[in-house]
Design a protein around this motif. Structure first.
Motif, PDB file in Angstrom:
ATOM      1  N   GLY A  59       4.867   4.273  10.319  1.00 36.74           N
ATOM      2  CA  GLY A  59       4.068   2.728   9.979  1.00 36.74           C
ATOM      3  C   GLY A  59       5.012   2.216   8.979  1.00 36.74           C
ATOM      4  N   LEU A  60       4.735   0.794   8.611  1.00 35.02           N
ATOM      5  CA  LEU A  60       5.349   0.015   7.663  1.00 35.02           C
ATOM      6  C   LEU A  60       4.998   0.740   6.370  1.00 35.02           C
ATOM      7  CD1 LEU A  60       4.768  -3.553   9.025  1.00 35.02           C
ATOM      8  CD2 LEU A  60       6.974  -2.282   8.661  1.00 35.02           C
ATOM      9  N   ASP A  61       3.629   1.167   6.191  1.00 41.77           N
ATOM     10  CA  ASP A  61       3.240   1.510   4.875  1.00 41.77           C
ATOM     11  C   ASP A  61       4.205   2.931   4.711  1.00 41.77           C
ATOM     12  OD1 ASP A  61       0.361   3.457   5.827  1.00 41.77           O
ATOM     13  OD2 ASP A  61       1.810   2.740   6.903  1.00 41.77           O
ATOM     14  N   ASP A  62       4.284   3.787   5.644  1.00 40.70           N
ATOM     15  CA  ASP A  62       5.085   5.085   5.548  1.00 40.70           C
ATOM     16  C   ASP A  62       6.411   4.613   5.065  1.00 40.70           C
ATOM     17  OD1 ASP A  62       3.254   6.309   8.293  1.00 40.70           O
ATOM     18  OD2 ASP A  62       2.966   6.751   6.168  1.00 40.70           O
ATOM     19  N   GLN A  63       6.987   3.744   5.748  1.00 41.21           N
ATOM     20  CA  GLN A  63       8.476   3.257   5.589  1.00 41.21           C
ATOM     21  C   GLN A  63       8.870   3.187   4.006  1.00 41.21           C
ATOM     22  OE1 GLN A  63       9.965   0.502   8.336  1.00 41.21           O
ATOM     23  NE2 GLN A  63       9.061   1.583  10.099  1.00 41.21           N
ATOM     24  N   ALA A  64       7.564   2.301   3.384  1.00 44.00           N
ATOM     25  CA  ALA A  64       7.767   1.604   2.051  1.00 44.00           C
ATOM     26  C   ALA A  64       7.512   2.918   1.294  1.00 44.00           C
ATOM     27  CB  ALA A  64       6.661   0.623   1.955  1.00 44.00           C
ATOM     28  N   TYR A  65       6.803   3.732   1.590  1.00 44.06           N
ATOM     29  CA  TYR A  65       6.488   4.977   0.749  1.00 44.06           C
ATOM     30  C   TYR A  65       7.730   5.703   0.475  1.00 44.06           C
ATOM     31  CZ  TYR A  65       4.586   9.425  -0.295  1.00 44.06           C
ATOM     32  OH  TYR A  65       4.294  10.884  -1.077  1.00 44.06           O
ATOM     33  N   ASN A  66       8.547   5.858   1.801  1.00 41.37           N
ATOM     34  CA  ASN A  66       9.413   6.749   1.945  1.00 41.37           C
ATOM     35  C   ASN A  66      10.608   6.091   0.992  1.00 41.37           C
ATOM     36  OD1 ASN A  66       8.244   8.873   3.430  1.00 41.37           O
ATOM     37  ND2 ASN A  66       8.929   8.011   5.328  1.00 41.37           N
ATOM     38  N   PHE A 104       1.647  17.516 -12.320  1.00 35.42           N
ATOM     39  CA  PHE A 104       1.295  18.704 -12.067  1.00 35.42           C
ATOM     40  C   PHE A 104       2.818  19.730 -11.789  1.00 35.42           C
ATOM     41  CE2 PHE A 104      -2.368  16.574 -10.796  1.00 35.42           C
ATOM     42  CZ  PHE A 104      -3.448  17.164 -11.559  1.00 35.42           C
ATOM     43  N   GLY A 105       3.670  19.209 -12.117  1.00 40.85           N
ATOM     44  CA  GLY A 105       5.087  19.929 -11.976  1.00 40.85           C
ATOM     45  C   GLY A 105       5.242  20.041 -10.550  1.00 40.85           C
ATOM     46  N   GLN A 106       5.096  19.291  -9.724  1.00 40.09           N
ATOM     47  CA  GLN A 106       5.296  19.455  -8.305  1.00 40.09           C
ATOM     48  C   GLN A 106       6.462  18.651  -7.826  1.00 40.09           C
ATOM     49  OE1 GLN A 106       1.338  18.865  -6.505  1.00 40.09           O
ATOM     50  NE2 GLN A 106       0.578  21.123  -6.973  1.00 40.09           N
ATOM     51  N   THR A 107       7.034  18.696  -6.667  1.00 35.03           N
ATOM     52  CA  THR A 107       7.794  18.052  -5.879  1.00 35.03           C
ATOM     53  C   THR A 107       7.133  17.309  -4.806  1.00 35.03           C
ATOM     54  OG1 THR A 107       9.726  19.543  -6.303  1.00 35.03           O
ATOM     55  CG2 THR A 107      10.280  17.862  -4.753  1.00 35.03           C
ATOM     56  N   PRO A 108       7.139  15.987  -4.882  1.00 33.54           N
ATOM     57  CA  PRO A 108       6.518  15.350  -3.878  1.00 33.54           C
ATOM     58  C   PRO A 108       7.584  15.256  -2.450  1.00 33.54           C
ATOM     59  CG  PRO A 108       7.685  13.591  -5.430  1.00 33.54           C
ATOM     60  CD  PRO A 108       7.706  15.040  -6.191  1.00 33.54           C
ATOM     61  N   ALA A 109       6.766  15.106  -1.622  1.00 30.67           N
ATOM     62  CA  ALA A 109       7.542  15.313   0.124  1.00 30.67           C
ATOM     63  C   ALA A 109       7.458  13.693   0.648  1.00 30.67           C
ATOM     64  CB  ALA A 109       6.762  16.138   0.820  1.00 30.67           C
ATOM     65  N   LEU A 110       8.091  13.724   1.575  1.00 31.78           N
ATOM     66  CA  LEU A 110       8.279  12.356   2.311  1.00 31.78           C
ATOM     67  C   LEU A 110       7.115  12.483   3.430  1.00 31.78           C
ATOM     68  CD1 LEU A 110      12.003  12.165   2.973  1.00 31.78           C
ATOM     69  CD2 LEU A 110      10.792  10.749   1.254  1.00 31.78           C
ATOM     70  N   ARG A 111       7.048  11.281   4.079  1.00 31.29           N
ATOM     71  CA  ARG A 111       5.760  11.324   5.138  1.00 31.29           C
ATOM     72  C   ARG A 111       6.584  11.408   6.449  1.00 31.29           C
ATOM     73  NH1 ARG A 111       1.661   6.304   3.437  1.00 31.29           N
ATOM     74  NH2 ARG A 111       0.573   7.224   1.553  1.00 31.29           N
ATOM     75  N   GLN A 112       5.702  11.662   7.375  1.00 31.61           N
ATOM     76  CA  GLN A 112       6.394  11.996   8.711  1.00 31.61           C
ATOM     77  C   GLN A 112       6.165  10.544   9.525  1.00 31.61           C
ATOM     78  OE1 GLN A 112       8.352  14.509   9.653  1.00 31.61           O
ATOM     79  NE2 GLN A 112       8.125  14.887   7.523  1.00 31.61           N
ATOM     80  N   GLY A 113       5.229   9.765   9.141  1.00 34.24           N
ATOM     81  CA  GLY A 113       4.771   8.674  10.023  1.00 34.24           C
ATOM     82  C   GLY A 113       5.749   7.638   9.955  1.00 34.24           C
ATOM     83  N   ALA A 142      18.042  12.598   6.935  1.00 39.60           N
ATOM     84  CA  ALA A 142      19.254  12.193   7.066  1.00 39.60           C
ATOM     85  C   ALA A 142      19.635  11.076   6.185  1.00 39.60           C
ATOM     86  CB  ALA A 142      19.598  11.770   8.335  1.00 39.60           C
ATOM     87  N   LEU A 143      18.812  10.221   5.897  1.00 40.67           N
ATOM     88  CA  LEU A 143      19.054   9.036   4.879  1.00 40.67           C
ATOM     89  C   LEU A 143      19.319   9.492   3.813  1.00 40.67           C
ATOM     90  CD1 LEU A 143      16.589   6.274   6.123  1.00 40.67           C
ATOM     91  CD2 LEU A 143      19.079   6.315   6.535  1.00 40.67           C
ATOM     92  N   PHE A 144      18.223  10.479   2.929  1.00 50.04           N
ATOM     93  CA  PHE A 144      18.361  11.007   1.830  1.00 50.04           C
ATOM     94  C   PHE A 144      19.802  12.059   1.499  1.00 50.04           C
ATOM     95  CE2 PHE A 144      16.659  12.262  -2.391  1.00 50.04           C
ATOM     96  CZ  PHE A 144      17.308  13.639  -2.655  1.00 50.04           C
ATOM     97  N   ASP A 145      19.722  12.850   2.433  1.00 52.45           N
ATOM     98  CA  ASP A 145      21.029  13.601   2.166  1.00 52.45           C
ATOM     99  C   ASP A 145      22.400  12.838   2.448  1.00 52.45           C
ATOM    100  OD1 ASP A 145      19.526  16.282   4.172  1.00 52.45           O
ATOM    101  OD2 ASP A 145      19.494  15.785   2.007  1.00 52.45           O
ATOM    102  N   SER A 146      22.471  12.038   3.044  1.00 52.48           N
ATOM    103  CA  SER A 146      23.751  11.059   3.243  1.00 52.48           C
ATOM    104  C   SER A 146      23.833  10.417   1.984  1.00 52.48           C
ATOM    105  CB  SER A 146      23.908  10.250   4.455  1.00 52.48           C
ATOM    106  OG  SER A 146      22.793   9.298   4.375  1.00 52.48           O
ATOM    107  N   ALA A 147      22.901   9.857   1.419  1.00 52.77           N
ATOM    108  CA  ALA A 147      22.920   8.789   0.355  1.00 52.77           C
ATOM    109  C   ALA A 147      23.434   9.821  -0.696  1.00 52.77           C
ATOM    110  CB  ALA A 147      21.737   8.307  -0.065  1.00 52.77           C
ATOM    111  N   GLU A 160       0.867  -1.117  -0.118  1.00 53.67           N
ATOM    112  CA  GLU A 160       0.049  -0.171  -0.006  1.00 53.67           C
ATOM    113  C   GLU A 160       0.907   1.137  -0.069  1.00 53.67           C
ATOM    114  OE1 GLU A 160      -3.992  -1.839   2.359  1.00 53.67           O
ATOM    115  OE2 GLU A 160      -2.544  -0.261   3.237  1.00 53.67           O
ATOM    116  N   GLY A 161       1.810   1.215   0.822  1.00 48.27           N
ATOM    117  CA  GLY A 161       2.902   2.494   0.928  1.00 48.27           C
ATOM    118  C   GLY A 161       3.485   2.644  -0.419  1.00 48.27           C
ATOM    119  N   GLU A 162       4.106   1.581  -1.214  1.00 47.77           N
ATOM    120  CA  GLU A 162       4.875   1.696  -2.510  1.00 47.77           C
ATOM    121  C   GLU A 162       3.956   2.414  -3.552  1.00 47.77           C
ATOM    122  OE1 GLU A 162       7.904  -1.949  -1.632  1.00 47.77           O
ATOM    123  OE2 GLU A 162       6.103  -2.306  -3.005  1.00 47.77           O
ATOM    124  N   ALA A 163       2.521   1.729  -3.391  1.00 47.11           N
ATOM    125  CA  ALA A 163       1.565   2.096  -4.248  1.00 47.11           C
ATOM    126  C   ALA A 163       1.176   3.631  -4.209  1.00 47.11           C
ATOM    127  CB  ALA A 163       0.004   1.239  -4.249  1.00 47.11           C
TER     128      ALA A 163
END
Length: 866
Positions: free
Chosen positions: A83-90, A72-81, A142-147, A57-60
């Motif tokens: 949960g497992l679905d949030d982790q998969a989404y992020n 729409f030419g926007q930049t998607p954001a990360l979730r703050q939650g 942190a994960l994104f910036d270090s990668a 569900e998070g990946e979807a």
């Protein structure tokens, strides 16, 4: 019966067997534990299923947000939650955002690299600006910036490596350009430094120093590690540029030194005073290279062949130029002398200079005579075809044909009739039966030659003294010999003074003879100078061409002479064969160049070889075999070797043994002779053929007429036949004396036919070549006669008319020592050639054997028998 939640039957049986809970004592307790374990497993499965659902569900969701943001030419954001679905989404979102951020970073870094492809400093500064700009846009994750930071470092380092490589390429190209400029400048300096180097020790040292300096300049561009170049070791040096590899440097230095040495030697050869000196210098170059002179270090055989080829082209050009200059000088001089004959004024110094420039001793003699006696006295008298020197025969031809002539003089100054210079008063016996012919003139000339001991005088002096004796009497000639002290010019001055005194004392009687005496004096002086010039040019040359060509401390070498080693020569093998081949090539080169006899050995070497053969006669077989098995050494070359050994005094039997070894068909005969000689040394005696049988001497006497021109061969075949008989006697296979004598003459059998040995041509015995059927020799004569007639080169009658082939085929053949045949008519007289000398039939001439093979099938020994 209702079905329970667990399988029955098997379950209970396996449990009782200890598969589940087998470690407890009671069956009931084991069953309870199994039920509990199964429950836990089912719970985990339900939990895993739930987690997978949440992750999907998070990946979807992430995929939907990414698609919507793109639309729409926007930049998607990360979730703050959390949960497992949030982790998969992020996770998906971070990967997407990192890909976008790295693409932008790569674009910016690529622009920097394109702007600075070969400047590390500027690239580093610009790349730092890009890195800082992207750091300023951190997401806070942190994960994104270090990668991103890790990947940016990798990409930056990769670009930096490429820029550094580009910077090194630019450096190498720039330095290689400087290297090429330095090499051009170095070669120019090298050429200038050796431009004045001569071909001597000082010049060779200068060339070596110049090449060393060039090498020192070249190595600064080479590898920084240690290496060897041009035979010089160079230690490691980090200051070297390192832009040229060792292989390239080696090739560059090799080509440079080859060009430099070529230019040096080309110039040295060009500066030689004449082609002969230039040719001798080329020989010295080859000799110095072969001797390992350091001036030629690094040049292999191919380089030397290329170098010598260039030098020989220079020599050929000089020779052609000199020949043209000599021809032009000679032509101009002849025109001036012709004009002088008709009374034109002439410049003495100009004529002498042209005579010297022409290189023609005959023209020089004509000028000297013309300046002394006047050019109108004997126009072109010194361009005589009479032979120069030649002992008595040469003198007689000159005397009768040039000085006297065949005309009849009715009264020679009161001495009666005269013909061929023979006067009736002094030689009345020659006029009893008519006028003397040329042969009588030849005989009378011999008397005067002997009267002054012509055979013991130097050639030029013998000619003028014998001519004076013939003309003025032996007494006066001997007086002038004593008064002249052996000086030819002084002798002729005394003779001319005597004749001038006759004219002064009795002009009525002798004045009319003065012109003839002056003509005679001019001819004698010209001949004396020709003989002297010939002797100076060939002193020691004709008798020892190889030794002469080697040179000495007073005379430069004419060519490179391969070194002689008696042990290597008789050791056989490729080295001995190469020595014989190279010496034979040199002998032929000298023959073509100067007309001297072809030779393989010098005088001292012949004495050493003669001693070796006398100690071991079989050695001559090995020598000949080595020569015959060497490419470039033909039968003629072997005959040259044997001929030299004969002139050096080698026993005729040994030479004949060597001759037998020249053909495959007769080598078996040679081997038998060697065996017989060995038995003779061990004490074996000549074979006694017994009463009633012909001995070897008896057969040889019968064969003597065929050997009339070869007395040495008469003795040699007897010795050879005796040795063969000894060898066969030892094996119990003795044959007849006639068989041995004929075999000694080279007779062999093949296919029931006899090749070589004694042959009969038109009723007279002669010798056939070892390769020709002895009953086909008369047919060979007929084929040759037709060829002579067609080409107009055959023998002539005494009146000079050619003898037709139909007549020649009926004449006899007389074997000459040279291996040729002389033709004898039915009266026993040798036929003359057009030159007047005896005509000789060279049956070994190139191509004639093949012609016989085609015209007379079966006449020539098959190749397998040779």
């Amino acid at each position: 019966m209702a079905r329970g939640p667990f399988p029955t039957g098997d379950f209970g049986r396996r449990t009782s067997e200890g598969v589940l809970g087998g470690d407890i004592g009671a069956p009931a307790a084991g069953a309870a534990a199994g039920v509990a374990a199964a429950a836990r497993g089912f719970g985990r499965e339900l939990r895993d299923m739930s987690e997978r659902v949440l992750k999907r569900e998070g990946e979807a969701d992430a995929a939907k947000v990414i698609a919507a943001a793109a639309e729409f030419g926007q930049t998607p954001a990360l979730r703050q939650g959390g949960g497992l679905d949030d982790q998969a989404y992020n996770g998906v979102m971070r990967e997407h955002l990192l890909t976008q951020r790295m693409g932008a970073f790569d674009d910016a870094l690529t622009e920097v690299e394109i702007a600075n492809p070969d400047d590390v400093g500027r690239f580093t500064d610009a790349a730092g600006v890009v890195r800082q700009a992207f750091r300023d846009k951190r997401t806070g994750d942190a994960l994104f910036d270090s990668a991103f930071e890790r990947e940016a470092v990798v990409r930056t380092q990769a670009s930096l490596r490429r820029v550094r490589q580009g910077q090194e390429r630019v450096r190498v190209e720039r330095v290689r350009g400087a290297y090429r400029d330095a090499m051009v400048q170095g070669e120019t300096l090298l050429g200038q430094s050796i431009a004045t180097a001569g071909f001597d020790d000082q010049g060779i040292e200068l060339v070596g120093q110049s090449l060393t300096q060039f090498l020192d300049r070249q190595v600064q561009w080479g590898p920084r590690e240690a290496f060897s170049l041009g035979g010089v070791e160079f230690a490691a040096d980090p200051s070297r540029h390192g832009v040229v590899g060792l292989e390239e440097m080696t090739q560059q230095f090799h080509q440079t030194q080859l060009r430099a040495r070529s230019a040096w030697l080309d110039r040295a050869v060009e500066l030689t005073p004449d082609a002969a000196t230039a040719r001798a210098m080329v020989g010295q170059v080859q000799e110095q290279w072969a001797a390992g002179n350091p001036a030629f270090a690094g040049l292999d055989a191919q380089d030397m062949n290329q170098l010598v080829g260039r030098l020989e082209s220079t020599v050929s050009r000089k020779s052609t130029g000199e020949g043209a200059a000599r021809t032009a000088a000679g032509a101009q001089l002849r025109d001036l002398m012709t004009a002088a004959e008709y009374g034109a004024d002439y410049d003495i110094d100009q004529m002498k200079a042209l005579a010297q420039a022409s290189g023609d001793p005959g023209l020089a003699a004509q000028v000297e005579f013309g300046l002394r006696h006047g050019f109108g006295v004997t126009p072109a008298s010194l361009r005589s075809n009479a032979p120069v020197g030649g002992g008595f025969d040469g003198f007689a031809a000159f005397l009768l044909d040039e000085l006297e002539g065949s005309g009849l003089v009715a009264d020679d100054n009161g001495a009666g009739r005269a013909k061929w210079g023979i006067t009736e008063r002094n030689h009345p016996e020659e006029f009893v039966n008519g006028l003397p012919d040329r042969s009588r003139g030849h005989a009378v000339a011999r008397q005067y030659w002997d009267a002054v001991n012509g055979d013991r005088l130097p050639p030029a002096l013998a000619n003028v003294a014998a001519a004076a004796a013939y003309n003025a009497g032996p007494t006066r000639a001997r007086e002038w010999l004593a008064a002249s002290g052996g000086d030819v010019e002084r002798f002729l001055d005394l003779e001319m003074a005597f004749k001038e005194g006759l004219v002064q004392r009795n002009p009525a009687k002798y004045a009319s003879s003065m012109n003839g005496w002056r003509r005679r004096d001019g001819l004698l002086r010209g001949r004396a100078r020709q003989i002297a010039a010939s002797e100076r040019a060939a002193e020691g040359y004709a008798t020892d061409p190889i030794g002469f060509a080697r040179g000495n401390n007073k005379r430069d070498a004419m060519a490179w002479v391969p070194e002689f080693d008696i042990n290597r020569l008789f050791g056989g093998g490729p080295e001995a064969g190469a020595f014989i081949r190279d010496r034979l090539a040199l002998g032929r080169q000298l023959n073509t160049r100067s007309g001297v006899p072809v030779a393989v050995f010098d005088r001292a070497e012949l004495a050493t070889i003669k001693d070796r053969i006398e100690g071991d006669p079989a050695a001559v077989v090995g020598l000949v075999t080595t020569a015959m098995e060497t490419d470039g050494v033909d039968g003629e070359g072997v005959r040259v070797m044997l001929g030299q050994l004969g002139m050096a005094g080698t026993a005729s039997a040994d030479l004949h043994l060597g001759w037998l070894a020249t053909e495959n068909s007769t080598r078996g005969i040679a081997a038998k002779v060697v065996q017989g000689r060995s038995l003779r040394v061990g004490g074996a005696k000549d074979v006694d053929f017994g009463a009633g049988e012909d001995s070897i001497a008896d057969v040889a006497r019968r064969y003597a007429p065929a050997l009339a021109m070869q007395p040495d061969l008469y003795a040699a075949i007897q010795a050879t036949a005796r040795d063969m008989a000894i060898a066969d006697e030892a094996r119990g296979q003795r044959q007849s004396a006639e068989a041995y004598v004929n075999s000694a003459l080279g007779a062999t059998r093949s296919g029931g036919r006899t090749y070589g040995g004694l042959a009969r041509v038109n009723g007279a015995d002669t010798l056939a070549p070892t390769w020709l059927r002895n009953d086909y020799l008369d047919d060979a004569l007929e084929i040759a006669a037709r060829d002579w007639e067609a080409r107009g080169i055959g023998p002539t009658y005494s009146n000079g008319q050619p003898i037709p082939a139909r007549v020649l085929r009926g004449y006899r053949l007389k074997a000459a020592p040279s291996g040729n045949y002389r033709l004898v008519n039915t009266a026993g007289q040798e036929l003359p050639a057009r030159s007047g000398h005896p005509f000789e039939f060279d049956i070994e001439a190139r191509g004639f054997r093949d012609r016989l093979k085609r015209a007379l099938p079966g006449s020539v020994l098959p190749e397998g028998g040779r």
